[in-house]
Scaffold this motif. Structure first.
Motif, PDB file in Angstrom:
ATOM      1  N   UNK A  19      33.387  -1.384   6.155  1.00 43.15           N
ATOM      2  CA  UNK A  19      32.897  -1.976   4.909  1.00 43.15           C
ATOM      3  C   UNK A  19      34.060  -2.543   4.102  1.00 43.15           C
ATOM      4  N   UNK A  20      33.839  -3.716   3.522  1.00 41.26           N
ATOM      5  CA  UNK A  20      34.778  -4.319   2.575  1.00 41.26           C
ATOM      6  C   UNK A  20      34.036  -4.534   1.259  1.00 41.26           C
ATOM      7  N   UNK A  21      34.740  -4.347   0.172  1.00 43.77           N
ATOM      8  CA  UNK A  21      34.126  -4.584  -1.127  1.00 43.77           C
ATOM      9  C   UNK A  21      35.069  -5.425  -1.964  1.00 43.77           C
ATOM     10  N   UNK A  22      34.491  -6.240  -2.833  1.00 43.23           N
ATOM     11  CA  UNK A  22      35.305  -7.067  -3.721  1.00 43.23           C
ATOM     12  C   UNK A  22      34.573  -7.255  -5.041  1.00 43.23           C
ATOM     13  N   UNK A  23      35.312  -7.242  -6.112  1.00 43.63           N
ATOM     14  CA  UNK A  23      34.761  -7.545  -7.426  1.00 43.63           C
ATOM     15  C   UNK A  23      34.982  -9.035  -7.663  1.00 43.63           C
ATOM     16  N   UNK A  45      27.123 -13.238   5.719  1.00 40.08           N
ATOM     17  CA  UNK A  45      27.582 -14.046   6.858  1.00 40.08           C
ATOM     18  C   UNK A  45      28.575 -15.108   6.403  1.00 40.08           C
ATOM     19  N   UNK A  46      28.274 -15.759   5.295  1.00 37.90           N
ATOM     20  CA  UNK A  46      29.164 -16.795   4.776  1.00 37.90           C
ATOM     21  C   UNK A  46      30.539 -16.223   4.428  1.00 37.90           C
ATOM     22  N   UNK A  47      30.546 -15.113   3.713  1.00 36.93           N
ATOM     23  CA  UNK A  47      31.808 -14.498   3.289  1.00 36.93           C
ATOM     24  C   UNK A  47      32.602 -14.003   4.496  1.00 36.93           C
ATOM     25  N   UNK A  48      31.941 -13.300   5.413  1.00 41.50           N
ATOM     26  CA  UNK A  48      32.656 -12.773   6.580  1.00 41.50           C
ATOM     27  C   UNK A  48      33.249 -13.892   7.432  1.00 41.50           C
ATOM     28  N   UNK A  49      32.474 -14.934   7.669  1.00 38.27           N
ATOM     29  CA  UNK A  49      32.974 -16.054   8.467  1.00 38.27           C
ATOM     30  C   UNK A  49      34.144 -16.733   7.773  1.00 38.27           C
ATOM     31  N   UNK A  50      34.012 -16.956   6.471  1.00 42.89           N
ATOM     32  CA  UNK A  50      35.080 -17.623   5.714  1.00 42.89           C
ATOM     33  C   UNK A  50      36.357 -16.796   5.686  1.00 42.89           C
ATOM     34  N   UNK A  51      36.218 -15.512   5.455  1.00 45.66           N
ATOM     35  CA  UNK A  51      37.385 -14.628   5.398  1.00 45.66           C
ATOM     36  C   UNK A  51      38.039 -14.513   6.768  1.00 45.66           C
ATOM     37  N   UNK A  52      37.228 -14.419   7.803  1.00 45.82           N
ATOM     38  CA  UNK A  52      37.765 -14.312   9.162  1.00 45.82           C
ATOM     39  C   UNK A  52      38.547 -15.576   9.528  1.00 45.82           C
ATOM     40  N   UNK A  53      38.006 -16.752   9.187  1.00 46.13           N
ATOM     41  CA  UNK A  53      38.716 -18.002   9.467  1.00 46.13           C
ATOM     42  C   UNK A  53      40.022 -18.070   8.678  1.00 46.13           C
ATOM     43  N   UNK A  54      39.990 -17.658   7.415  1.00 45.59           N
ATOM     44  CA  UNK A  54      41.201 -17.659   6.597  1.00 45.59           C
ATOM     45  C   UNK A  54      42.239 -16.690   7.158  1.00 45.59           C
ATOM     46  N   UNK A  55      41.803 -15.551   7.638  1.00 43.52           N
ATOM     47  CA  UNK A  55      42.724 -14.570   8.230  1.00 43.52           C
ATOM     48  C   UNK A  55      43.378 -15.133   9.485  1.00 43.52           C
TER      49      UNK A  55
END
Length: 102
Positions: A19-23, A45-55
């Protein structure tokens, strides 16, 4: 294999146990929700895909060394004719190892 079976199998293979959390601000949340909706995806899905691509990009950028011609020549020269190790280099190596745990 019927499409329904394939969907169930695919979702089982992608069980997410971490789990990841963000404010975020209200404006950030609205922006993310809007972008996800435009792509027909869930916010997760949008956040996970975007973060994974950025990583992946961050890691790739860190691994690629882009040198000018002058820098490339200086680098090759240093490899072919290394300077003897001095106290300053020893201190730098010691500091690096302390900071990185190497």
């Amino acid at each position: 294999m019927p499409m329904a079976e394939l969907a169930i199998k695919t979702s089982r293979q992608r069980i997410r146990g971490e789990r990841l959390e963000a404010r975020v601000t209200s404006d950030q949340k609205k922006l993310i929700e809007h972008a996800a909706a435009l792509q027909g995806r869930t916010v997760t899905d949008f956040v996970l895909t975007s973060v994974q691509e950025a990583a992946r990009r961050a890691i790739e950028d860190h691994q690629i060394l882009d040198l000018s011609l002058r820098d490339s020549q200086a680098f090759a020269q240093a490899l072919m004719n290394p300077q003897p190790v001095n106290d300053r280099l020893r201190d730098t190596i010691r500091q690096y190892r302390q900071k990185t745990g190497v």
